[in-house]
Design a protein around this motif. Structure first.
Motif, mmCIF file in Angstrom:
data_model
loop_
_atom_site.group_PDB
_atom_site.id
_atom_site.type_symbol
_atom_site.label_atom_id
_atom_site.label_comp_id
_atom_site.label_asym_id
_atom_site.label_seq_id
_atom_site.Cartn_x
_atom_site.Cartn_y
_atom_site.Cartn_z
ATOM 1 N N ALA A 167 -62.870 -19.441 -8.910
ATOM 2 C CA ALA A 167 -62.287 -19.850 -7.640
ATOM 3 C C ALA A 167 -61.803 -21.295 -7.679
ATOM 4 O O ALA A 167 -62.302 -22.120 -8.451
ATOM 5 C CB ALA A 167 -63.316 -19.685 -6.521
ATOM 6 N N ASP A 168 -60.842 -21.600 -6.814
ATOM 7 C CA ASP A 168 -60.341 -22.967 -6.701
ATOM 8 C C ASP A 168 -61.457 -23.955 -6.401
ATOM 9 O O ASP A 168 -61.391 -25.120 -6.814
ATOM 10 C CB ASP A 168 -59.296 -23.054 -5.580
ATOM 11 C CG ASP A 168 -57.964 -22.433 -5.965
ATOM 12 O OD1 ASP A 168 -57.830 -21.964 -7.113
ATOM 13 O OD2 ASP A 168 -57.058 -22.411 -5.103
ATOM 14 N N THR A 169 -62.467 -23.522 -5.656
ATOM 15 C CA THR A 169 -63.557 -24.420 -5.270
ATOM 16 C C THR A 169 -64.312 -24.972 -6.484
ATOM 17 O O THR A 169 -64.947 -26.025 -6.389
ATOM 18 C CB THR A 169 -64.556 -23.700 -4.344
ATOM 19 O OG1 THR A 169 -64.986 -22.480 -4.967
ATOM 20 C CG2 THR A 169 -63.907 -23.378 -3.004
ATOM 21 N N ARG A 170 -64.229 -24.276 -7.617
ATOM 22 C CA ARG A 170 -64.873 -24.758 -8.842
ATOM 23 C C ARG A 170 -63.935 -25.636 -9.667
ATOM 24 O O ARG A 170 -64.329 -26.149 -10.704
ATOM 25 C CB ARG A 170 -65.364 -23.591 -9.692
ATOM 26 C CG ARG A 170 -66.487 -22.779 -9.036
ATOM 27 C CD ARG A 170 -67.113 -21.826 -10.023
ATOM 28 N NE ARG A 170 -67.776 -22.533 -11.117
ATOM 29 C CZ ARG A 170 -68.197 -21.947 -12.243
ATOM 30 N NH1 ARG A 170 -68.010 -20.640 -12.417
ATOM 31 N NH2 ARG A 170 -68.792 -22.647 -13.180
ATOM 32 N N ASN A 171 -62.721 -25.797 -9.196
ATOM 33 C CA ASN A 171 -61.725 -26.655 -9.854
ATOM 34 C C ASN A 171 -61.600 -26.357 -11.348
ATOM 35 O O ASN A 171 -61.925 -27.200 -12.200
ATOM 36 C CB ASN A 171 -62.062 -28.131 -9.652
ATOM 37 C CG ASN A 171 -60.865 -29.037 -9.924
ATOM 38 O OD1 ASN A 171 -59.865 -28.599 -10.502
ATOM 39 N ND2 ASN A 171 -60.952 -30.272 -9.497
ATOM 40 N N PRO A 172 -61.109 -25.162 -11.690
ATOM 41 C CA PRO A 172 -60.969 -24.827 -13.122
ATOM 42 C C PRO A 172 -60.012 -25.750 -13.855
ATOM 43 O O PRO A 172 -60.145 -25.945 -15.072
ATOM 44 C CB PRO A 172 -60.467 -23.383 -13.098
ATOM 45 C CG PRO A 172 -59.818 -23.219 -11.762
ATOM 46 C CD PRO A 172 -60.624 -24.069 -10.825
ATOM 47 N N TRP A 173 -59.026 -26.338 -13.156
ATOM 48 C CA TRP A 173 -58.084 -27.258 -13.802
ATOM 49 C C TRP A 173 -58.828 -28.459 -14.374
ATOM 50 O O TRP A 173 -58.583 -28.861 -15.505
ATOM 51 C CB TRP A 173 -57.035 -27.726 -12.792
ATOM 52 C CG TRP A 173 -56.222 -26.626 -12.226
ATOM 53 C CD1 TRP A 173 -55.100 -26.056 -12.771
ATOM 54 C CD2 TRP A 173 -56.484 -25.921 -11.001
ATOM 55 N NE1 TRP A 173 -54.644 -25.046 -11.955
ATOM 56 C CE2 TRP A 173 -55.459 -24.939 -10.865
ATOM 57 C CE3 TRP A 173 -57.450 -26.025 -9.998
ATOM 58 C CZ2 TRP A 173 -55.395 -24.074 -9.770
ATOM 59 C CZ3 TRP A 173 -57.394 -25.163 -8.903
ATOM 60 C CH2 TRP A 173 -56.372 -24.202 -8.807
#
Length: 271
Positions: A167-173
């Protein structure tokens, strides 16, 4: 394949809950799947009838990228994040056919994938790690301690059709960037991601897959959001974009007529 220190742990498999790795296995003609996984594919194909073709395009991209990096770029180390259940050749087999005695670390935390890998893969130059895909400190440390990673030499980092589970909330970037920052110049990112420009369609399909996989899925992303993973890196072998067009080979799967979604990504090198 060498062990990862977790062989004694009991494996509990919930066959009533679809899992991403088994869904891909079914889409690629494998045999390691259950009715829950097949039902998930049937329901997804109601939204995207070309889902099996997208899976083949992604797999063909992975195979071409590994051959290219092995034979033409001399890469001899691979970290395969979310390796899944093999239905064709594994990364180390592809690399060796290309003439490289590559060391490959496979990373996954799906119990079916781990059990399959431990039974089917062997050799001193492969390793399976039970780890969170974004826990790069643990992955690098355990790989190095096992003699599978030389941080002085370039490494190919693979994230093919797996980051839709984060998820975006884990900031994969941020996590991908920090991993690449830990590796030497000449290291390479190989990444593909289901992507589309229609936000409503993206969310409809993502919500369905979250429901079917017990929230294992996260989301389909936009082209721009996938391209962000390559920020600061130099595209290699072709531009970032539709992976079906990255160094296409004879016999490659045709582009789907339905262009709602694309397998988007590419290969890029750390300068």
């Amino acid at each position: 394949m060498t062990g990862d220190g977790n062989r004694g742990r009991a494996t509990v498999i919930d066959v009533t809950q679809a899992r991403d790795a088994r869904i891909h296995n079914f889409l690629l003609g494998g045999h390691d799947h259950y009715e829950s996984d097949r039902d998930a594919v049937r329901r997804l194909m109601g939204l995207a009838p070309n889902t099996p073709q997208l899976a083949r395009i992604n797999r063909e991209f992975l195979e071409r990228a590994v051959r290219y990096l092995s034979a033409q770029c001399g890469i001899g180390q691979f970290l395969d994040h979310g390796c899944g259940l093999p239905t064709r050749e594994n990364v180390h087999q592809i690399a060796r056919r290309a003439g490289t005695d590559a060391r490959v670390v496979y990373i996954d935390n799906d119990p079916v994938v781990l059990a399959h890998a431990r039974m089917m893969l062997d050799g001193d130059s492969t390793l399976i790690l039970d780890a969170d895909l974004l826990d790069f400190s643990t992955i690098l440390d355990r790989s190095e301690r096992a003699g599978m990673l030389d941080r002085a030499a370039p490494v190919a980092v693979l994230f093919t059709s797996v980051l839709h589970c984060i998820a975006d909330t884990r900031n994969p970037w941020r996590h991908v960037r920090e991993l690449i920052n830990q590796l030497p110049s000449g290291s390479v990112l190989v990444l593909s991601h289901l992507a589309g420009e229609d936000h409503a369609s993206n969310e409809e399909a993502s919500e369905l897959m979250r429901e079917l996989t017990g929230q294992q899925w996260a989301q389909i992303r936009s082209f721009a959001d996938v391209a962000r993973f390559f920020d600061g890196l130099e595209p290699l072998g072709g531009p970032i974009g539709d992976v079906a067009r990255w160094r296409p080979a004879a016999g490659l799967s045709l582009r789907p007529a339905d262009r709602t979604w694309t397998v988007y990504g590419g290969v890029a090198r750390k300068r």
